[in-house]
Design a protein around this motif. Structure first.
Motif, mmCIF file in Angstrom:
data_model
loop_
_atom_site.group_PDB
_atom_site.id
_atom_site.type_symbol
_atom_site.label_atom_id
_atom_site.label_comp_id
_atom_site.label_asym_id
_atom_site.label_seq_id
_atom_site.Cartn_x
_atom_site.Cartn_y
_atom_site.Cartn_z
ATOM 1 N N GLY A 34 11.645 -11.820 -67.778
ATOM 2 C CA GLY A 34 12.552 -12.932 -67.503
ATOM 3 C C GLY A 34 13.641 -13.077 -68.555
ATOM 4 N N ALA A 35 13.409 -12.558 -69.757
ATOM 5 C CA ALA A 35 14.438 -12.608 -70.807
ATOM 6 C C ALA A 35 15.589 -11.695 -70.413
ATOM 7 C CB ALA A 35 13.849 -12.177 -72.143
ATOM 8 N N THR A 36 16.826 -12.117 -70.724
ATOM 9 C CA THR A 36 17.989 -11.293 -70.397
ATOM 10 C C THR A 36 18.846 -11.067 -71.633
ATOM 11 O OG1 THR A 36 19.322 -13.209 -69.751
ATOM 12 C CG2 THR A 36 18.107 -12.105 -68.002
ATOM 13 N N ILE A 37 19.420 -9.865 -71.690
ATOM 14 C CA ILE A 37 20.318 -9.484 -72.784
ATOM 15 C C ILE A 37 21.549 -8.851 -72.158
ATOM 16 C CG2 ILE A 37 20.621 -8.057 -74.838
ATOM 17 C CD1 ILE A 37 17.540 -7.930 -74.973
ATOM 18 N N GLU A 38 22.711 -9.329 -72.558
ATOM 19 C CA GLU A 38 23.964 -8.689 -72.165
ATOM 20 C C GLU A 38 24.585 -8.164 -73.447
ATOM 21 O OE1 GLU A 38 26.488 -10.907 -69.521
ATOM 22 O OE2 GLU A 38 24.754 -11.831 -68.554
ATOM 23 N N VAL B 275 12.596 -16.245 -82.907
ATOM 24 C CA VAL B 275 11.999 -16.428 -81.586
ATOM 25 C C VAL B 275 13.056 -17.136 -80.744
ATOM 26 C CG1 VAL B 275 10.163 -17.526 -80.250
ATOM 27 C CG2 VAL B 275 9.670 -16.614 -82.531
ATOM 28 N N ILE B 276 13.419 -16.533 -79.612
ATOM 29 C CA ILE B 276 14.455 -17.113 -78.751
ATOM 30 C C ILE B 276 13.855 -17.402 -77.381
ATOM 31 C CG2 ILE B 276 16.702 -16.780 -77.648
ATOM 32 C CD1 ILE B 276 17.414 -14.854 -79.926
ATOM 33 N N VAL C 210 13.533 -20.580 -84.607
ATOM 34 C CA VAL C 210 13.002 -20.729 -83.258
ATOM 35 C C VAL C 210 14.048 -21.464 -82.431
ATOM 36 C CG1 VAL C 210 11.184 -21.730 -81.819
ATOM 37 C CG2 VAL C 210 10.622 -20.797 -84.080
ATOM 38 N N VAL C 211 14.550 -20.817 -81.393
ATOM 39 C CA VAL C 211 15.511 -21.428 -80.468
ATOM 40 C C VAL C 211 14.730 -21.758 -79.204
ATOM 41 C CG1 VAL C 211 17.674 -21.157 -79.210
ATOM 42 C CG2 VAL C 211 17.391 -20.037 -81.430
ATOM 43 N N GLN D 17 11.478 -14.726 -75.501
ATOM 44 C CA GLN D 17 10.566 -15.300 -74.528
ATOM 45 C C GLN D 17 11.217 -15.346 -73.156
ATOM 46 O OE1 GLN D 17 9.338 -18.961 -76.484
ATOM 47 N NE2 GLN D 17 7.819 -17.847 -77.704
ATOM 48 N N SER D 18 10.479 -15.781 -72.151
ATOM 49 C CA SER D 18 10.899 -15.622 -70.759
ATOM 50 C C SER D 18 12.206 -16.317 -70.390
ATOM 51 C CB SER D 18 9.790 -16.099 -69.822
ATOM 52 O OG SER D 18 9.501 -17.458 -70.050
ATOM 53 N N ASN D 19 12.598 -17.382 -71.077
ATOM 54 C CA ASN D 19 13.861 -18.068 -70.775
ATOM 55 C C ASN D 19 15.000 -17.646 -71.687
ATOM 56 O OD1 ASN D 19 12.819 -19.654 -68.655
ATOM 57 N ND2 ASN D 19 11.991 -21.126 -70.109
ATOM 58 N N ALA D 20 14.775 -16.653 -72.527
ATOM 59 C CA ALA D 20 15.806 -16.218 -73.483
ATOM 60 C C ALA D 20 16.984 -15.591 -72.751
ATOM 61 C CB ALA D 20 15.223 -15.213 -74.473
#
Length: 144
Positions: free
Chosen positions: A111-115, A74-75, A57-58, A92-95
């Motif tokens: 709200g989660a972002t992935i690059e 869980v990030i 869990v981060v 999660q929303s701040n990931a």
């Protein structure tokens, strides 16, 4: 988020046996068993012990600069590196993930972002697929 029953569509409850507090910074690779809650920072790879149903869990305060691998993840903080999850990943929303995610099951909140790329892995072999090499092209720049 956690339940005491094994849920094939979610995370099986695990004991969070280890905590990296928000004021702790670890430089180097970290391997854990059972569960790890990351409120601090790690510069290095973080991996659950192979063959175990580990949980990472981060939190929204946590950050990892390195590759991550575990059974469940869980990030809600930042991960800069590739994430390989053999069962279930929840963003999660701040990931914020700056890297590729290899997963079997995925849940992503608004709200989660992935690059990076999302790649589903085979549930039976639970390994990262080998991608074919890109085709080779030859370009002749000589003029006649």
């Amino acid at each position: 988020m956690f339940s005491s029953k094994k849920d094939s569509n979610g995370i099986k409850m695990a004991k969070l046996a280890t905590l990296v507090a928000h004021n702790v910074h670890i430089s180097g690779d970290l391997e854990f068993s059972e569960g790890l809650r990351m409120d601090g920072q790690v510069t290095g790879n973080v991996s659950g012990r192979p063959g175990e149903e580990t949980l990472l869990v981060v939190s929204d305060q946590g950050a990892i600069r390195g590759n991550v691998s575990a059974y469940n993840v869980v990030i809600n903080g930042c991960v800069t590196g590739d994430v390989t999850v053999t069962h279930f990943v929840e963003l999660q929303s701040n990931a914020r993930v700056l890297g590729n995610i290899y997963y079997q099951q995925l849940r992503m909140d608004i709200g989660a972002t992935i690059e990076g790329k999302l790649t589903r892995i085979d549930s039976q072999s639970a390994h990262v697929p080998t991608l074919p090499a890109p085709p080779e092209y030859t370009i002749d720049l000589t003029t006649n």
